[in-house]
Design a protein around this motif. Structure first.
Motif, mmCIF file in Angstrom:
data_model
loop_
_atom_site.group_PDB
_atom_site.id
_atom_site.type_symbol
_atom_site.label_atom_id
_atom_site.label_comp_id
_atom_site.label_asym_id
_atom_site.label_seq_id
_atom_site.Cartn_x
_atom_site.Cartn_y
_atom_site.Cartn_z
ATOM 1 N N THR A 1 21.923 -67.631 -18.715
ATOM 2 C CA THR A 1 22.924 -68.622 -18.349
ATOM 3 C C THR A 1 23.348 -68.371 -16.909
ATOM 4 O O THR A 1 23.220 -67.261 -16.395
ATOM 5 N N TYR A 2 23.841 -69.414 -16.276
ATOM 6 C CA TYR A 2 24.339 -69.281 -14.914
ATOM 7 C C TYR A 2 25.670 -70.002 -14.812
ATOM 8 O O TYR A 2 26.051 -70.763 -15.704
ATOM 9 N N GLY B 1 19.174 -69.867 -7.757
ATOM 10 C CA GLY B 1 19.228 -70.108 -6.318
ATOM 11 C C GLY B 1 20.337 -71.077 -5.977
ATOM 12 O O GLY B 1 20.341 -72.220 -6.446
ATOM 13 N N ALA B 2 21.291 -70.617 -5.190
ATOM 14 C CA ALA B 2 22.402 -71.461 -4.762
ATOM 15 C C ALA B 2 22.987 -70.864 -3.493
ATOM 16 O O ALA B 2 22.910 -69.656 -3.282
ATOM 17 N N ASN B 3 23.569 -71.730 -2.663
ATOM 18 C CA ASN B 3 24.224 -71.261 -1.433
ATOM 19 C C ASN B 3 23.279 -70.427 -0.566
ATOM 20 O O ASN B 3 23.695 -69.427 0.017
ATOM 21 N N PHE C 1 20.186 -62.478 -9.029
ATOM 22 C CA PHE C 1 19.343 -61.983 -10.110
ATOM 23 C C PHE C 1 20.182 -61.660 -11.341
ATOM 24 O O PHE C 1 21.303 -61.144 -11.232
ATOM 25 N N GLY C 2 19.616 -61.939 -12.513
ATOM 26 C CA GLY C 2 20.189 -61.424 -13.743
ATOM 27 C C GLY C 2 19.911 -59.932 -13.836
ATOM 28 O O GLY C 2 19.219 -59.358 -12.989
ATOM 29 N N LYS C 3 20.422 -59.295 -14.873
ATOM 30 C CA LYS C 3 20.301 -57.846 -14.994
ATOM 31 C C LYS C 3 18.905 -57.404 -15.401
ATOM 32 O O LYS C 3 18.570 -56.237 -15.283
ATOM 33 N N GLY C 4 18.114 -58.325 -15.899
ATOM 34 C CA GLY C 4 16.755 -57.989 -16.275
ATOM 35 C C GLY C 4 16.620 -57.657 -17.743
ATOM 36 O O GLY C 4 17.560 -57.179 -18.385
ATOM 37 N N ILE C 5 15.442 -57.949 -18.268
ATOM 38 C CA ILE C 5 15.133 -57.589 -19.649
ATOM 39 C C ILE C 5 13.820 -56.836 -19.654
ATOM 40 O O ILE C 5 12.872 -57.228 -18.972
ATOM 41 N N ASN D 1 27.072 -66.181 -11.150
ATOM 42 C CA ASN D 1 26.924 -65.140 -12.150
ATOM 43 C C ASN D 1 25.795 -65.521 -13.085
ATOM 44 O O ASN D 1 25.816 -66.590 -13.698
ATOM 45 N N VAL D 2 24.806 -64.666 -13.180
ATOM 46 C CA VAL D 2 23.659 -64.931 -14.048
ATOM 47 C C VAL D 2 23.651 -63.904 -15.172
ATOM 48 O O VAL D 2 23.621 -62.697 -14.918
ATOM 49 N N GLU D 3 23.722 -64.390 -16.385
ATOM 50 C CA GLU D 3 23.719 -63.525 -17.558
ATOM 51 C C GLU D 3 22.370 -63.632 -18.268
ATOM 52 O O GLU D 3 21.829 -64.731 -18.417
ATOM 53 N N GLN D 4 21.893 -62.504 -18.733
ATOM 54 C CA GLN D 4 20.561 -62.454 -19.337
ATOM 55 C C GLN D 4 20.639 -61.686 -20.649
ATOM 56 O O GLN D 4 21.190 -60.586 -20.703
#
Lengths: 116, 110
Positions: B24-25, B93-95, B100-104, B3-6
């Motif tokens: 954050t990830y 990048g994992a697994n 991708f985060g949601k973008g800004i 989970n990537v938060e932006q």
């Protein structure tokens, strides 16, 4: 170098028909290609990972019978949206990884699909 | 899964000022953190990346920092220009895949 193309760049189809999108790595061989979907003003969501000569790995929630992926060569992967519906309208982007790391991905220009 | 938060979702700065985007990830196995810039209707373009064994990386006006302990990473753009206006995605990048985060949406006012 590391150029990825997609065809077509945009397509309009009627509900219930199928559409094929091609993704090509033009100047390198890509063992792994990825398909993403991006709805307006949203992020890229991975749909599936495609490895040459083997079956694609689909992400949770993506219907493999609806989104058919074929990766027959090291430079070409295709995504076929079967029995398309308006909710499938989206921007479909492919990427290809260069070298040993699948994380270093080069993206195609995307295909805008509109289902009427 | 990862989970990537932006944050924030939009950012407006005056030309010449600096812009900072924080992410954050969640997956401790993540070891590659690229940043992509996407202009409207176009493909994402890699602007800088950092690997987990490095804390900071700089390329001209762009720098990225990574704090693996806190699972934070940030993008810093100095001396912003109108052509920096675009959507920026932080990515983990994992697994064997990228999340991708949601973008800004960054807007640079002339």
């Amino acid at each position: 170098g590391a150029v990825v193309s997609q065809h077509p760049s945009w397509v309009i189809c009627k509900s219930g028909t199928s559409v094929k999108i091609e993704c090509r790595s033009l100047d390198f061989q890509a063992t792994t290609m990825f398909w993403y979907r991006q709805f307006p003003k949203q992020s890229l969501m991975l749909m599936a990972t495609s490895n040459e000569g083997s079956k694609a790995t689909y992400e949770q929630g993506v219907e493999k019978d609806k989104f058919l992926i074929n990766h027959a060569s090291l430079t070409l992967s295709t995504l076929t949206v079967t029995s398309a519906h308006p909710e499938d309208s989206s921007f479909y982007i492919c990427s290809a990884s260069l070298g040993a790391s699948v994380y270093e991905q080069y993206f195609g220009p995307g295909t805008r699909l509109t289902v009427t | 899964g990862e989970n990537v938060e932006q944050h924030p979702s939009t950012l407006s700065v005056q030309e010449g000022d600096s812009a900072v985007i924080k992410c954050t990830y969640s997956d401790s196995a993540s070891n590659y953190f690229p940043w992509y810039k996407q202009e409207l209707g176009k493909r994402p373009q890699l602007i800088i990346d950092i690997r987990s064994n490095v804390g900071e990386k700089k390329d001209q006006r762009i720098a990225v920092t990574l704090n693996k302990t806190a699972k934070h990473f940030s993008l810093h753009i100095t001396e912003t220009q109108p052509e920096d206006s675009a959507v920026y995605f932080c990515v983990s990048g994992a697994n064997s895949k990228l999340t991708f985060g949601k973008g800004i949406t960054l807007s640079v006012r002339p």
